[in-house]
Design a protein around this motif. Structure first.
Motif, short mmCIF file in Angstrom:
data_model
loop_
_atom_site.label_atom_id
_atom_site.label_comp_id
_atom_site.label_asym_id
_atom_site.label_seq_id
_atom_site.Cartn_x
_atom_site.Cartn_y
_atom_site.Cartn_z
N CYS A 42 0.82 -1.22 0.00
CA CYS A 42 0.00 0.00 0.00
C CYS A 42 0.85 1.27 0.00
O CYS A 42 0.36 2.35 -0.29
N GLY A 43 2.13 1.15 0.38
CA GLY A 43 3.03 2.30 0.39
C GLY A 43 2.98 3.13 1.65
O GLY A 43 3.66 4.15 1.74
N GLN A 44 2.21 2.73 2.65
CA GLN A 44 2.02 3.56 3.85
C GLN A 44 2.66 2.97 5.11
O GLN A 44 2.55 3.57 6.18
N SER A 45 3.33 1.85 5.01
CA SER A 45 3.96 1.25 6.19
C SER A 45 5.02 2.16 6.77
O SER A 45 5.77 2.83 6.04
N GLU A 46 5.14 2.18 8.09
CA GLU A 46 6.22 2.90 8.77
C GLU A 46 7.46 2.02 8.89
O GLU A 46 8.46 2.46 9.45
N ASN A 47 7.37 0.80 8.41
CA ASN A 47 8.47 -0.16 8.51
C ASN A 47 8.80 -0.75 7.14
O ASN A 47 9.01 -1.95 7.01
N LYS A 48 8.81 0.09 6.12
CA LYS A 48 9.10 -0.38 4.76
C LYS A 48 10.48 -1.03 4.70
O LYS A 48 11.39 -0.56 5.39
N PRO A 49 10.64 -2.06 3.94
CA PRO A 49 9.69 -2.56 2.95
C PRO A 49 8.65 -3.51 3.53
O PRO A 49 7.84 -4.07 2.79
N PHE A 50 8.65 -3.69 4.85
CA PHE A 50 7.74 -4.65 5.44
C PHE A 50 6.37 -4.04 5.74
O PHE A 50 6.25 -2.84 5.99
N CYS A 51 5.38 -4.87 5.73
CA CYS A 51 4.01 -4.47 6.09
C CYS A 51 3.94 -4.34 7.60
O CYS A 51 4.46 -5.18 8.33
N ASP A 52 3.29 -3.28 8.07
CA ASP A 52 3.08 -3.11 9.51
C ASP A 52 1.59 -3.06 9.87
O ASP A 52 1.23 -2.70 10.98
N GLY A 53 0.76 -3.42 8.92
CA GLY A 53 -0.68 -3.46 9.18
C GLY A 53 -1.41 -2.16 8.87
O GLY A 53 -2.63 -2.11 8.97
N THR A 54 -0.69 -1.13 8.49
CA THR A 54 -1.31 0.16 8.21
C THR A 54 -2.35 0.07 7.09
O THR A 54 -3.32 0.84 7.08
N HIS A 55 -2.20 -0.86 6.19
CA HIS A 55 -3.15 -0.99 5.07
C HIS A 55 -4.59 -1.13 5.58
O HIS A 55 -5.52 -0.66 4.93
N ARG A 56 -4.75 -1.74 6.75
CA ARG A 56 -6.11 -1.89 7.32
C ARG A 56 -6.67 -0.54 7.75
O ARG A 56 -7.84 -0.25 7.54
N LYS A 57 -5.81 0.28 8.37
CA LYS A 57 -6.26 1.59 8.88
C LYS A 57 -6.64 2.53 7.76
O LYS A 57 -7.53 3.37 7.92
N ILE A 58 -5.95 2.43 6.62
CA ILE A 58 -6.20 3.38 5.53
C ILE A 58 -7.23 2.85 4.53
O ILE A 58 -7.57 3.55 3.57
N GLY A 59 -7.71 1.64 4.73
CA GLY A 59 -8.71 1.08 3.83
C GLY A 59 -8.18 0.75 2.45
O GLY A 59 -8.88 0.89 1.44
N PHE A 60 -6.93 0.31 2.41
CA PHE A 60 -6.30 -0.07 1.12
C PHE A 60 -7.14 -1.15 0.43
O PHE A 60 -7.52 -2.13 1.04
N GLU A 61 -7.44 -0.93 -0.85
CA GLU A 61 -8.22 -1.89 -1.61
C GLU A 61 -7.49 -2.28 -2.88
O GLU A 61 -7.19 -1.44 -3.72
N SER A 62 -7.21 -3.55 -3.00
CA SER A 62 -6.62 -4.12 -4.21
C SER A 62 -6.68 -5.63 -4.08
O SER A 62 -6.15 -6.18 -3.13
N ALA A 63 -7.36 -6.24 -5.00
CA ALA A 63 -7.51 -7.70 -4.96
C ALA A 63 -7.40 -8.24 -6.39
O ALA A 63 -8.36 -8.77 -6.95
N PRO A 64 -6.19 -8.14 -6.95
CA PRO A 64 -6.02 -8.59 -8.34
C PRO A 64 -6.18 -10.11 -8.46
O PRO A 64 -5.87 -10.85 -7.52
N ARG A 65 -6.67 -10.54 -9.60
CA ARG A 65 -6.86 -11.96 -9.88
C ARG A 65 -6.15 -12.34 -11.18
O ARG A 65 -6.04 -11.51 -12.09
N VAL A 66 -5.73 -13.57 -11.25
CA VAL A 66 -5.16 -14.09 -12.49
C VAL A 66 -6.24 -14.11 -13.55
O VAL A 66 -7.36 -14.54 -13.27
N LYS A 67 -5.91 -13.62 -14.72
CA LYS A 67 -6.91 -13.58 -15.81
C LYS A 67 -6.58 -14.60 -16.87
O LYS A 67 -5.49 -14.99 -17.04
#
Ligand code: FES
Length: 67
Positions: A42-67
């Motif tokens: 999501c680009g908003q983690s305070e611990n990049k490059p790792f995820c810190d859970g911030t995506h939940r707080k900001i309502g990040f939406e992306s659910a790509p599927r194989v086409k």
């Protein structure tokens, strides 16, 4: 023999990496080695490059599927 590396694109969240893989910075320095870890997508983690859970707080939406 190395185990297969899997990168899972988590719905509305991180990239989950599992397997024998090295994560290095722009200078080639190795981050702490782990068998699995999550990278921020999501680009908003305070611990990049790792995820810190911030995506939940900001309502990040992306659910790509194989086409
Ligand atoms: S994907 Fe989790 S903090 Fe960015």
């Amino acid at each position: 023999m190395s185990e297969k590396v899997v990168i899972k694109v988590n719905d509305n969240g991180s990239l989950r990496i599992t397997g024998d893989v090295e994560l290095v910075d722009g200078e080639g320095n190795v981050f702490e080695k782990k068998k699995s870890f999550s990278l921020c997508r999501c680009g908003q983690s305070e611990n990049k490059p790792f995820c810190d859970g911030t995506h939940r707080k900001i309502g990040f939406e992306s659910a790509p599927r194989v086409k």
